[in-house]
Design an enzyme around this catalytic site. Structure first.
Site, short mmCIF file in Angstrom:
data_model
loop_
_atom_site.label_atom_id
_atom_site.label_comp_id
_atom_site.label_asym_id
_atom_site.label_seq_id
_atom_site.Cartn_x
_atom_site.Cartn_y
_atom_site.Cartn_z
N ARG A 3 -8.38 -0.95 11.47
CA ARG A 3 -8.17 -2.25 10.79
C ARG A 3 -8.18 -3.42 11.78
O ARG A 3 -7.40 -4.36 11.66
CB ARG A 3 -6.83 -2.25 10.03
N GLU A 36 -1.18 -5.98 7.13
CA GLU A 36 -2.63 -5.81 7.28
C GLU A 36 -3.37 -7.13 6.99
O GLU A 36 -4.30 -7.48 7.72
CB GLU A 36 -3.09 -4.69 6.33
N SER A 57 -3.60 -2.45 0.74
CA SER A 57 -2.46 -2.08 1.59
C SER A 57 -1.91 -3.34 2.25
O SER A 57 -2.66 -4.08 2.89
CB SER A 57 -2.90 -1.14 2.71
N1 EPU Z 1 2.75 8.11 0.17
C1 EPU Z 1 3.98 8.19 -0.44
N2 EPU Z 1 4.35 7.19 -1.31
C2 EPU Z 1 3.54 6.16 -1.58
C3 EPU Z 1 2.29 6.06 -0.96
C4 EPU Z 1 1.91 7.06 -0.08
O1 EPU Z 1 4.74 9.11 -0.21
O2 EPU Z 1 3.96 5.29 -2.38
C5 EPU Z 1 2.36 9.17 1.10
C6 EPU Z 1 1.68 10.34 0.42
O3 EPU Z 1 2.15 11.52 1.00
C7 EPU Z 1 0.23 10.21 0.77
C8 EPU Z 1 0.30 9.51 2.12
O4 EPU Z 1 1.45 8.67 2.06
O5 EPU Z 1 -0.39 11.44 0.87
C9 EPU Z 1 -0.91 8.65 2.40
O6 EPU Z 1 -1.16 7.84 1.25
P1 EPU Z 1 -2.65 7.51 0.78
O7 EPU Z 1 -3.50 8.72 0.87
O8 EPU Z 1 -2.58 6.80 -0.52
O9 EPU Z 1 -3.20 6.55 1.90
P2 EPU Z 1 -2.51 5.36 2.62
O10 EPU Z 1 -2.17 5.73 4.02
O11 EPU Z 1 -1.40 4.86 1.78
C10 EPU Z 1 -4.78 4.40 3.53
C11 EPU Z 1 -5.40 3.05 3.63
C12 EPU Z 1 -6.01 2.64 2.30
C13 EPU Z 1 -7.07 3.68 1.91
C14 EPU Z 1 -6.39 5.05 1.84
C15 EPU Z 1 -7.42 6.14 1.61
C16 EPU Z 1 -4.20 1.83 5.34
C17 EPU Z 1 -3.17 0.79 5.63
N3 EPU Z 1 -4.42 2.08 4.05
O12 EPU Z 1 -3.69 4.28 2.61
O13 EPU Z 1 -6.66 1.39 2.48
O14 EPU Z 1 -7.66 3.37 0.65
O15 EPU Z 1 -5.74 5.35 3.10
O16 EPU Z 1 -8.18 6.33 2.76
O17 EPU Z 1 -4.79 2.37 6.25
C18 EPU Z 1 -6.42 -0.97 2.29
O18 EPU Z 1 -6.58 -1.02 3.51
O19 EPU Z 1 -6.24 -2.01 1.60
C19 EPU Z 1 -6.38 0.34 1.64
C20 EPU Z 1 -6.09 0.48 0.34
#
Ligand code: EPU
Length: 353
Positions: free
Chosen positions: A175, A345, A249
Site C-alpha cells: 500500500r 490507509e 480498509s
Molecule cells: N478478521 C476478523 N474480523 C474482521 C475482519 C477480519 O477477525 O472484522 C480477520 C479474519 O480472520 C480474516 C483476516 O482478519 O481471515 C483477514 O481479513 P480479510 O481476508 O478480510 O482481509 P483484510 O486483511 O481485512 C486485506 C486488504 C483488503 C483486501 C483483502 C483481500 C489491507 C489493509 N486490506 O484485508 O483491501 O481486499 O485483504 O485481499 O491490506 C483495501 O485496501 O481497501 C481493501 C479492502
C-alpha cells in the site's frame, strides 16, 4: 475504446471554480473546495502547473476512494478525468494494455477480461480510478498492482514535464509507492501500462478464494470464474460506497518483527498473521479491531462496518473530524491491548485553517 496517443491540441482553458466535493469522495464526507479544475486532456497539464504555482497547495483527486477530505479543502483541487483504454503491445510474455488515469479501475478490469486480456481478475471491484491505483499499490486476494504493472506516465507538476516510470521507479511496497511518499501535488498520474502475463496463471492462494464454493466445484478456474468469485466475496464482506460511504480498509495491516509476533501469539493464540518474505509478520488489523469489540459499533455519525472491522463507514452526515475521532479511539484501544500501532490507509487531507 479510444487510442490514448491520439494527438490533442494543447488548450489552456482551466478556470478554477468552487465545488462541492461531497459526491467526489466515497466516504461521502461533506467537503467543499473554493478552487477546483477538471483535467480532461493532456494539453491542460501545462496550464495546471502554472495554476499550481499561484496556490499554496494542490490536491489531485481521482475517484476519491482513498482520501479523508476536510470540510474545506485549501488551495487548488484537480480532478482527473483523462479517458482511454487500449492494447498497445502484444509481447510473447505479456499483453501490454494502457489505461488513462480517469478510467474507473473496475471498468478496466471488466473490459480486459471481456477482451481475453486476463490477469487482473483478483483486483475486481476495487473502487477508485486507474490513476489512484499506483499511488497506494492497490492489492487484493493475493495480487498487487505491482505484480501487473509495466510502467506509469506521470506529469511532474513543478517541473512541467512528462516522466515515464518503470515499475522499479515506482518503488512499490505494501500500500505504498513513490507517489504516496512524494509531496502532495507533485505528481499527476496520466496513464498506466499494465503487463498481463502470457500464459495466464490463476492466483488462488488466498484463503477466501480457496473456500469459494463456485471455484472449488470441479471445472478448472478461468479468469472469468475468479473475477466472479472475487466480486461475490467482496460484495458479501465490503460495503458498496454507493450505498454506504466508506474508503475500503481504513487501516493498513501492521507489520511487526518475529519477536513481537511471537510474544503476541503467546498471549493471544487466536492472532491472525501472515509471515512475509523478509521474516516479519503482517497482522490482520481487522482481527485486532474486532477483538477490541469495535465491529458494528459507532461513535456519532461514523461507524465500524458490521461485516469487516477494517472498514469505517459514514452512517450519514459524517465529517472528517467524526471519522478521525473514531479512528483515534480504535488506534488507542488496539495500542493499549496489543501494543500495535495502526496506520490509516487513506490519505488524510489537512483542512483550511
Ligand atoms: N478478521 C476478523 N474480523 C474482521 C475482519 C477480519 O477477525 O472484522 C480477520 C479474519 O480472520 C480474516 C483476516 O482478519 O481471515 C483477514 O481479513 P480479510 O481476508 O478480510 O482481509 P483484510 O486483511 O481485512 C486485506 C486488504 C483488503 C483486501 C483483502 C483481500 C489491507 C489493509 N486490506 O484485508 O483491501 O481486499 O485483504 O485481499 O491490506 C483495501 O485496501 O481497501 C481493501 C479492502
Amino acid at each position: 475504446m479510444s487510442n490514448l496517443s491520439a494527438a490533442v491540441p494543447p488548450l489552456c482553458d482551466l478556470k478554477p471554480e468552487a465545488r462541492d466535493l461531497t459526491a467526489c469522495n466515497t466516504l461521502g464526507l461533506a467537503s467543499h473546495a473554493s478552487a477546483c479544475v477538471v483535467i480532461e486532456r493532456i494539453g491542460q497539464l501545462d496550464a495546471l502547473s502554472e495554476l499550481a504555482r499561484c496556490h499554496a497547495s494542490l490536491l489531485i483527486l481521482g475517484g476519491g476512494s482513498n482520501v479523508v477530505l476536510p470540510d474545506r479543502v485549501p488551495g487548488l483541487v484537480a480532478r482527473v478525468a483523462l479517458r482511454g483504454l487500449c492494447r498497445v503491445q502484444e509481447r510473447e510474455d505479456a499483453w501490454i494494455v494502457e489505461a488513462a488515469a480517469g478510467e474507473a479501475w473496475h471498468d478496466v478490469v471488466s473490459a480486459c477480461i471481456a477482451q481475453g486480456w486476463d490477469g487482473l481478475e483478483n483486483l475486481a471491484l476495487i473502487p477508485g480510478t486507474v490513476g489512484a491505483a499506483p499511488v497506494q499499490n492497490i492489492g487484493a486476494y493475493g495480487v498487487e498492482l505491482a505484480d501487473r504493472l509495466d510502467s506509469v506516465q506521470a506529469w511532474h507538476i513543478p517541473g512541467r514535464r512528462m516522466v515515464h516510470m518503470t515499475a522499479a521507479d515506482c518503488r512499490f511496497a505494501y500500500r505504498d509507492s513513490v507517489f504516496k511518499r512524494a509531496h502532495p501535488g507533485e505528481w499527476l498520474i496520466v496513464s498506466v501500462r499494465l503487463a498481463l502475463p502470457r500464459p495466464w496463471r490463476p492466483v488462488l492462494d488466498y484463503p477466501d478464494l480457496q473456500r469459494d464454493a463456485g471455484l472449488s466445484a470441479g471445472a478448472p478456474p478461468t479468469a472469468r470464474t475468479i473475477f466472479d468469485a472475487v466480486c461475490r466475496i467482496r460484495r458479501a464482506k465490503l460495503p458498496d460506497p454507493a450505498t454506504i460511504g466508506n474508503a475500503g480498509s481504513f487501516f493498513k495491516n501492521p507489520l511487526v518483527d518475529a519477536r513481537a509476533h511471537d510474544r503476541l501469539l503467546a498471549r493471544f493464540p487466536g492472532l491472525v498473521s501472515y509471515v512475509q518474505s523478509d521474516g516479519r509478520y503482517k497482522l490482520a488489523a481487522g482481527w485486532l479491531i474486532d477483538q477490541c469489540g469495535w465491529k458494528g459499533r459507532a461513535l456519532g455519525s461514523a461507524g465500524v462496518h458490521d461485516r469487516q472491522a477494517l472498514v469505517l463507514v459514514n452512517r450519514g452526515g459524517a465529517k472528517a473530524d467524526d471519522v478521525m475521532a473514531l479512528a483515534r479511539a480504535i488506534q488507542r484501544d488496539v495500542m493499549s491491548r496489543y501494543g500495535v500501532k495502526l496506520d490509516p490507509e487513506p490519505v488524510v487531507v489537512a483542512g483550511q485553517v
